[in-house]
Design an enzyme around this catalytic site. Sequence first.
Site, PDB file in Angstrom:
ATOM      1  N   ARG A 161       0.750  -1.330   0.011  1.00 35.45           N
ATOM      2  CA  ARG A 161      -0.262  -0.104  -0.069  1.00 35.45           C
ATOM      3  C   ARG A 161       0.720   1.236   0.004  1.00 35.45           C
ATOM      4  O   ARG A 161       0.392   2.291   0.061  1.00 35.45           O
ATOM      5  CB  ARG A 161      -1.040  -0.016   1.091  1.00 35.45           C
ATOM      6  CG  ARG A 161      -1.955  -1.109   1.450  1.00 35.45           C
ATOM      7  CD  ARG A 161      -2.867  -1.284   0.136  1.00 35.45           C
ATOM      8  NE  ARG A 161      -3.730  -2.277   0.320  1.00 35.45           N
ATOM      9  CZ  ARG A 161      -4.430  -2.831  -0.558  1.00 35.45           C
ATOM     10  NH1 ARG A 161      -4.293  -2.713  -2.040  1.00 35.45           N
ATOM     11  NH2 ARG A 161      -5.377  -3.784  -0.299  1.00 35.45           N
TER      12      ARG A 161
ATOM     13  N   ASP B 198      -1.881 -12.884  -1.395  1.00 29.85           N
ATOM     14  CA  ASP B 198      -2.517 -11.528  -1.905  1.00 29.85           C
ATOM     15  C   ASP B 198      -2.971 -10.761  -0.662  1.00 29.85           C
ATOM     16  O   ASP B 198      -4.274 -10.320  -0.456  1.00 29.85           O
ATOM     17  CB  ASP B 198      -3.872 -12.179  -2.677  1.00 29.85           C
ATOM     18  CG  ASP B 198      -4.594 -10.855  -3.433  1.00 29.85           C
ATOM     19  OD1 ASP B 198      -3.960  -9.766  -3.526  1.00 29.85           O
ATOM     20  OD2 ASP B 198      -5.797 -11.030  -3.775  1.00 29.85           O
TER      21      ASP B 198
END
Lengths: 429, 320
Positions: A67, A309
């Site tokens: 992120r 993931d």
Amino acid sequence: MSDDLLIRHGTILNPETRETREADLLIRDGLIDKVAPEIDVDAGIREVDASGKMISPGWMDMHVHFREPGYEHKETIATGARAAVAGGFTSVACMPNTNPPIHTRDVVEFILERAEETPVHVHPIATVSKEREGVELAEMADLQEGGAVAFSDDGAPVQHAGLMRRALEYSSMLEAPVINHMEELTLNPHGHMHEGDVSARLGVGGIPALSEDVMIARDVEIAAVTGGHVHVAHISTARGVALVREAKARGVKVTAEVCPHHFTLTDEAVETTGFSTHTKMHPPLRSAADVEAVIEGLVDGTIDAICTDHAPHAPHEKDVEFNAAPFGILGLETAWGLSVRELVEPGHLSVEEVVRKLTVAPRRILNLPVPAIEEGAVAELTVFDATSRWTFEASHIRSKSRNTPFIGEEMVGRAHGVYSKGQWIDPTE
Amino acid sequence: MAPDAPDTPSSLPHRHLLDLSAYSAGDIRLILDTAREFRSVLDRPIKKVPTLQGTTVANMFFEPSTRTKLSFGLAAGRLSAETISFSKSGSSVKKGETLRDTAENILAMKCDMVVIRHSSPGAPHYLSRVTDAVLVNAGDGAHAHPTQALLDVLTMSEHIDTFKGLHVSIIGDITHSRVARSNIQALTTLGAEVTVCGPRTMIPPGIEHLGVHVTHRLEDALDRSDIVMALRIQLERQDEGLFPSLREYHDRFGIMGDHMDEHPDLLVMHPGPVNRGVELAHDVVDHERAIILSQVTNGVAVRMAVLYLLAPGRSAGLDA
């Protein structure tokens, strides 16, 4: 300054040869100094008792979302690295759906610089296209020179078949894979969960397996013609596994990865949890037949690697009604416990085979060296067991986010520590 | 109507009405019986009972609605509950306040029950986990619309002897219909047979596992039906490519006057609002065997029954 360490009485596993041996392992100055049955050292060196535990090359998760830059409220490279270590991972490859995306060399370099402060090796995956818009190729060679190990437009899968052809041609010149999130978006205009019996019952917009299968079929054909290496991200469908199996048999350069949630849960979880947003991810939880097929794919080698993931979202982003929630769940901290529970305990795979899919396989796909456990090698290893039963609690989470459906679930097997970049870290401390 | 089974409970073993999946035939019969008693209240000159005095019902409508909102408002009023109403279209998230925050702010005004309509499936289930209020689902996306199904079966029960062996066909866009899903649940629980019929593009794969028959020929559905329920066609589905035109839809799946003549016992229902000339030909809407307006009247009675049976601390009887 690196930690010197003596790991005593561990069972050292070589996932390349699947051989194990019991030995002491001495690390000095970040290098493996000695591997021998009984090592005598001066007092003062830290000792770890690994009796009943195994030691393997450090695990790698080739599909995480850290992120940063852009969405630091969900995760940062620092907090993502903490989650990785807690789950036994010493290396990760991070996806480029950041803001800005990893589409220019300076972003690659920014990530590598941030990762230097962490104990984890972070390998950026750069975009296929500029701005991740699927129109023009990104500067792939420059991105690779900067440190990118693969190319992917991630959740904005390359829709334009012509661009995919050029991407695979260009990347084959660089000997780096193109990773595609396999989805033909016109087949999924409004989906929030797997299209099937459960979505029919719940009235939730369906994401058909067809949207994944059609894209895998397309990309396998393009890979066959171009000779490029296409890697199927988080495979989730039975037909998708069959397509990869057929393509591999024909000699197409295709590899695949699967996430633990896709061999652990089915779409029924959306219903049994009363539409919990922690059962919402992309690809969605599929049917029982799909789960069976991905496990078969893992067993026969069609699916090369296990990835997570790892997709952190801030609590307030998931604390909403189902359709409003973003897709994705955490993965790093529960990967091993679920893999042993779902793959080893029922007898599908051996511990050695699961470790291979977490160590050798991802690095082969990304053309990275596998850390060796031999004298003189740089120490990068994971100490773990495959038998202890424990319950995953919110307090175990080291990620910045909390979005996992596995709180309160029993895990089998646990990471007890990693040695990486000269540091010994015991996540249970 | 004769009861299909003798054992009707005297209270509901549920805290909320989120959908009908946990509701037994007995639970549904209790709601219908209670609704029939309220129905008689609605026929009195003074259409009000003091049953829910002191109870506050929040009507939270996050999607446009006319009849359901009016119906719930009237039902609460006729039980002497206080109501507050809230309407907001579109996603609250995009406008800066989450569903949870909106709900908690309204509940902070001390509401006992929440009636919620929302575009996201599962929105009432989600609120039931994060708030303390009793929740009544007034429609969540394409998932469920339990009070609609209950008012539909109440209306059917006025015309039949038993649900056992009854055959109901639901015609239209099943994929996007919460009315269809809740009716399938209610009707199969009560022992009726259900056929769904519509263009292949509007029937979701897997629907047959809900225990329904599937056909794409209207005549097949009508031949086997005692009651046919037409669903509203949303015009925007044409843009999504789910059907080519209203003309072709009406031609293939619209219920015409001829159908009524060919099936002299067939009853026609529609959850409203009707697109005249699309789902139902103009003369079918006004046909004597179209029982659409009874559905609306029964809607108030069913919602009174649901609010009454789920009200926290219920003790007073109907005429208290």
